[in-house]
Design a protein around this motif. Structure first.
Motif, mmCIF file in Angstrom:
data_model
loop_
_atom_site.group_PDB
_atom_site.id
_atom_site.type_symbol
_atom_site.label_atom_id
_atom_site.label_comp_id
_atom_site.label_asym_id
_atom_site.label_seq_id
_atom_site.Cartn_x
_atom_site.Cartn_y
_atom_site.Cartn_z
ATOM 1 N N GLN A 131 18.434 2.447 -13.015
ATOM 2 C CA GLN A 131 17.908 1.198 -13.611
ATOM 3 C C GLN A 131 16.401 1.317 -13.882
ATOM 4 O OE1 GLN A 131 18.994 -1.741 -10.655
ATOM 5 N NE2 GLN A 131 21.103 -1.015 -10.694
ATOM 6 N N GLY A 132 15.835 2.487 -13.651
ATOM 7 C CA GLY A 132 14.417 2.698 -13.976
ATOM 8 C C GLY A 132 13.443 2.443 -12.840
ATOM 9 N N ALA A 133 13.939 2.396 -11.590
ATOM 10 C CA ALA A 133 13.031 2.102 -10.469
ATOM 11 C C ALA A 133 11.973 3.187 -10.313
ATOM 12 C CB ALA A 133 13.829 1.979 -9.173
ATOM 13 N N ARG A 134 10.777 2.737 -9.914
ATOM 14 C CA ARG A 134 9.720 3.671 -9.545
ATOM 15 C C ARG A 134 9.860 3.962 -8.046
ATOM 16 N NH1 ARG A 134 5.258 -0.364 -12.211
ATOM 17 N NH2 ARG A 134 5.804 0.033 -14.382
ATOM 18 N N VAL A 135 9.759 5.223 -7.685
ATOM 19 C CA VAL A 135 9.967 5.595 -6.271
ATOM 20 C C VAL A 135 8.867 6.554 -5.824
ATOM 21 C CG1 VAL A 135 11.545 6.714 -4.635
ATOM 22 C CG2 VAL A 135 12.477 5.305 -6.483
ATOM 23 N N VAL A 136 8.255 6.219 -4.700
ATOM 24 C CA VAL A 136 7.195 7.069 -4.149
ATOM 25 C C VAL A 136 7.634 7.551 -2.769
ATOM 26 C CG1 VAL A 136 4.779 7.153 -3.412
ATOM 27 C CG2 VAL A 136 5.423 5.802 -5.422
ATOM 28 N N GLY A 137 7.682 8.864 -2.575
ATOM 29 C CA GLY A 137 8.116 9.428 -1.298
ATOM 30 C C GLY A 137 6.945 9.581 -0.355
ATOM 31 N N LEU A 138 7.193 9.301 0.929
ATOM 32 C CA LEU A 138 6.113 9.462 1.904
ATOM 33 C C LEU A 138 6.660 9.822 3.282
ATOM 34 C CD1 LEU A 138 6.240 6.344 3.211
ATOM 35 C CD2 LEU A 138 4.990 5.895 1.122
ATOM 36 N N PHE A 139 5.739 10.200 4.168
ATOM 37 C CA PHE A 139 6.141 10.698 5.483
ATOM 38 C C PHE A 139 5.534 9.928 6.649
ATOM 39 C CE2 PHE A 139 6.438 14.510 2.774
ATOM 40 C CZ PHE A 139 7.725 14.948 3.078
ATOM 41 N N CYS A 140 4.469 9.174 6.404
ATOM 42 C CA CYS A 140 3.645 8.776 7.559
ATOM 43 C C CYS A 140 3.248 7.309 7.520
ATOM 44 C CB CYS A 140 2.396 9.645 7.557
ATOM 45 S SG CYS A 140 1.198 9.248 8.821
ATOM 46 N N SER A 141 3.075 6.725 8.698
ATOM 47 C CA SER A 141 2.689 5.314 8.833
ATOM 48 C C SER A 141 1.290 5.019 8.297
ATOM 49 C CB SER A 141 2.692 4.903 10.307
ATOM 50 O OG SER A 141 3.915 5.153 10.898
ATOM 51 N N PHE A 142 0.456 6.047 8.133
ATOM 52 C CA PHE A 142 -0.906 5.778 7.664
ATOM 53 C C PHE A 142 -0.960 5.449 6.161
ATOM 54 C CE2 PHE A 142 -2.357 8.022 11.546
ATOM 55 C CZ PHE A 142 -3.312 7.111 11.971
ATOM 56 N N VAL A 143 0.092 5.738 5.432
ATOM 57 C CA VAL A 143 0.059 5.485 3.983
ATOM 58 C C VAL A 143 0.238 3.978 3.726
ATOM 59 C CG1 VAL A 143 1.180 5.942 1.776
ATOM 60 C CG2 VAL A 143 0.941 7.777 3.463
ATOM 61 N N PRO A 144 -0.724 3.338 3.074
ATOM 62 C CA PRO A 144 -0.628 1.881 2.866
ATOM 63 C C PRO A 144 0.433 1.532 1.816
ATOM 64 C CG PRO A 144 -2.684 2.735 1.941
ATOM 65 C CD PRO A 144 -1.956 3.910 2.513
ATOM 66 N N THR A 145 1.613 1.233 2.301
ATOM 67 C CA THR A 145 2.737 0.973 1.391
ATOM 68 C C THR A 145 2.513 -0.297 0.566
ATOM 69 O OG1 THR A 145 3.837 0.029 3.300
ATOM 70 C CG2 THR A 145 4.537 2.217 2.627
ATOM 71 N N GLU A 146 1.570 -1.139 1.004
ATOM 72 C CA GLU A 146 1.260 -2.328 0.195
ATOM 73 C C GLU A 146 0.923 -1.925 -1.248
ATOM 74 O OE1 GLU A 146 0.212 -1.828 3.225
ATOM 75 O OE2 GLU A 146 0.524 -3.662 4.374
ATOM 76 N N LEU A 147 0.187 -0.817 -1.396
ATOM 77 C CA LEU A 147 -0.205 -0.406 -2.752
ATOM 78 C C LEU A 147 0.998 0.071 -3.553
ATOM 79 C CD1 LEU A 147 -3.623 1.397 -2.203
ATOM 80 C CD2 LEU A 147 -3.194 -0.904 -3.061
ATOM 81 N N VAL A 148 1.944 0.694 -2.869
ATOM 82 C CA VAL A 148 3.160 1.157 -3.559
ATOM 83 C C VAL A 148 3.939 -0.063 -4.071
ATOM 84 C CG1 VAL A 148 5.282 2.503 -3.325
ATOM 85 C CG2 VAL A 148 3.216 3.211 -2.078
ATOM 86 N N TYR A 149 4.094 -1.058 -3.199
ATOM 87 C CA TYR A 149 4.776 -2.289 -3.642
ATOM 88 C C TYR A 149 3.977 -2.972 -4.756
ATOM 89 C CZ TYR A 149 8.176 -2.108 0.176
ATOM 90 O OH TYR A 149 9.198 -1.732 1.016
ATOM 91 N N ALA A 150 2.659 -2.960 -4.623
ATOM 92 C CA ALA A 150 1.821 -3.608 -5.641
ATOM 93 C C ALA A 150 1.992 -2.930 -6.998
ATOM 94 C CB ALA A 150 0.352 -3.581 -5.211
ATOM 95 N N ALA A 151 2.363 -1.645 -6.984
ATOM 96 C CA ALA A 151 2.599 -0.914 -8.238
ATOM 97 C C ALA A 151 4.012 -1.160 -8.766
ATOM 98 C CB ALA A 151 2.379 0.586 -8.007
ATOM 99 N N GLY A 152 4.745 -2.033 -8.088
ATOM 100 C CA GLY A 152 6.124 -2.296 -8.518
ATOM 101 C C GLY A 152 7.037 -1.128 -8.185
ATOM 102 N N ALA A 153 6.627 -0.299 -7.223
ATOM 103 C CA ALA A 153 7.420 0.878 -6.841
ATOM 104 C C ALA A 153 8.018 0.671 -5.452
ATOM 105 C CB ALA A 153 6.527 2.122 -6.858
ATOM 106 N N LEU A 154 8.968 1.547 -5.117
ATOM 107 C CA LEU A 154 9.594 1.493 -3.798
ATOM 108 C C LEU A 154 9.090 2.667 -2.971
ATOM 109 C CD1 LEU A 154 13.265 0.938 -5.022
ATOM 110 C CD2 LEU A 154 11.742 -0.785 -4.035
ATOM 111 N N PRO A 155 8.558 2.395 -1.769
ATOM 112 C CA PRO A 155 8.197 3.508 -0.894
ATOM 113 C C PRO A 155 9.449 3.994 -0.161
ATOM 114 C CG PRO A 155 7.538 1.419 0.101
ATOM 115 C CD PRO A 155 8.253 1.075 -1.179
#
Ligand code: BJ8
Length: 386
Positions: free
Chosen positions: A32-56
């Protein structure tokens, strides 16, 4: 010691089952065209990923299957989590890695930050430079790193992230933290209302349900069920089963042979000072801070991971948890070759045994099953000391 009774809910999914069930959901979302960002660690501010309309999405790192392949390029005496993270990418056996548009790493420990250089040869890996202290210059540096990460997201997706996008993501993530924290704090009840095995699994597996609100609603529902069952328990006396706190490295890859095993031996794991425990959830982002980047920088720098130096706040927090959860003993899990947790264990052992007067067990292990019997013997001996 009381008989073993680990009550798992009827709909309980193991981590592996949840991970597999998430594959199809992720595939459908990508179609369906979702944006997806892969990550490994709690230090990555996922707020910015959500703010980009992407899924962490948390990338696979918790079994030993891809480790032999990883060892072709990485040293054998490296943390299993790092080898598994790289191995899954190298063997193309993590669908979440496959579906990620790019990956976000961080300079937490030496092994991880160097592994990300190899990972970048497989997929675009953006590395956030994490400072390892919490003073004013570290805070300013990390604030800049957060702004750079926003730029990366904007350039990669060709979008503009507004302050309101970030504030909205902060509100959503703060709600998630609050729900997960309340779920984990059910461990303060005596007798323990659910197994630590369930608690840790549910938190880790939650990352495979990609709708943040749905994930929160599911956990809210579980909190209500657990509380109702606990209130209705026929025997109102406190439990005599030892109440344990688990601290240290991420434990998803060793959960069966340590957490499940110790509960089967007659103890209750009631508290987790770990990344799948309360460590990242205890402090929300200050939504009232007029500087949204400062708010994010302060929140994430406060995570009491052993890569920070000094890291006394971890001891303070463990001490508070020991009191709040009425803990009888502490188990520290150190993944093999994890130098930061291994060295910091000196302070944790001394603090737990001398300042809190409690037994402490340090288990250094990897993802193999070869030490399962030995660990079981050590766990049983540990429980005898409580
Ligand atoms: S915030 S705990 S997820 S760094 S990879 S440090 S085990 S040697 S994972 Fe971690 Fe972020 Fe901290 Fe949490 Fe050790 Fe292995 Fe390094 Fe590890």
């Amino acid at each position: 010691m009381e008989a073993t009774k680990i009550q798992l809910p009827a709909d309980f999914e193991t981590y592996g089952e949840a991970r597999r069930a998430g594959f199809l959901r992720m595939k459908a979302l990508k179609e369906q065209g979702a944006r997806v960002v892969g990550l490994f660690c709690s230090f990555v501010p996922t707020e910015l990923v959500y703010a980009a309309g992407a899924l962490p999405v948390g990338l696979c790192a918790f079994t030993d299957e891809p480790i032999p392949a990883a060892e072709a390029n990485l040293p054998r005496n490296l943390c299993p989590l790092i080898k598994a993270s790289y191995g899954f990418a190298l063997t193309d056996t993590c669908p979440y890695f496959y579906f990620s548009d790019f990956v976000v790493g961080e300079t937490t420990c030496d092994g991880k930050k160097k592994m990300f250089e190899l990972l970048h040869e497989i997929k675009d890996t953006y590395v956030m430079q994490l400072p390892h202290s919490r003073d004013a210059s570290a805070l300013a540096f990390w604030r800049n790193e957060i702004i750079s990460f926003q730029k990366k997201l904007e350039e990669f997706y060709g979008i503009t992230i507004t302050e309101e996008d970030i504030r909205s993501a902060i509100r959503r993530k703060n709600r998630e933290r609050d729900v997960m924290r309340r779920y984990l704090e059910l461990g303060k009840l005596d007798p323990a209302p659910m197994s630590g095995y369930e608690m840790g699994t549910r938190i880790d597996a939650g990352s495979f349900s990609f709708d943040l609100e749905e994930r929160c609603d599911g956990v809210e529902q579980r909190i209500a069920e657990v509380l109702a069952q606990w209130e209705a328990r026929p025997d109102k006396t406190p439990s005599h089963r030892p109440r344990l706190l688990v601290t240290g490295c991420p434990n998803a890859g060793v959960r069966e042979k340590i957490i499940r095993a110790v509960e089967e031996l007659g103890a209750d794991v009631v508290a987790f000072d770990t990344c799948n425990g309360i460590r990242e959830k205890v402090e929300p982002v200050d939504a009232s801070n007029p500087d949204v980047y400062d708010a994010l920088a302060r929140k994430y720098l406060s995570i009491n991971c052993s890569v920070m130096s000094p890291n006394e706040s971890r001891r303070d927090y463990i001490g508070q948890m020991i009191d709040d959860y009425k803990v009888d003993g502490v188990i520290e899990i150190v993944l093999q070759s994890c130098h930061t947790y291994d060295v910091e264990a000196f302070f944790i052992r001394r603090f737990v045994t001398q300042e809190k007067g409690l037994p402490y067990l340090n288990i250094e292990t990897d993802y193999s099953q070869s030490d399962k019997g030995q660990i079981n013997t050590r766990l049983a001996a540990f429980l005898e000391t409580i």
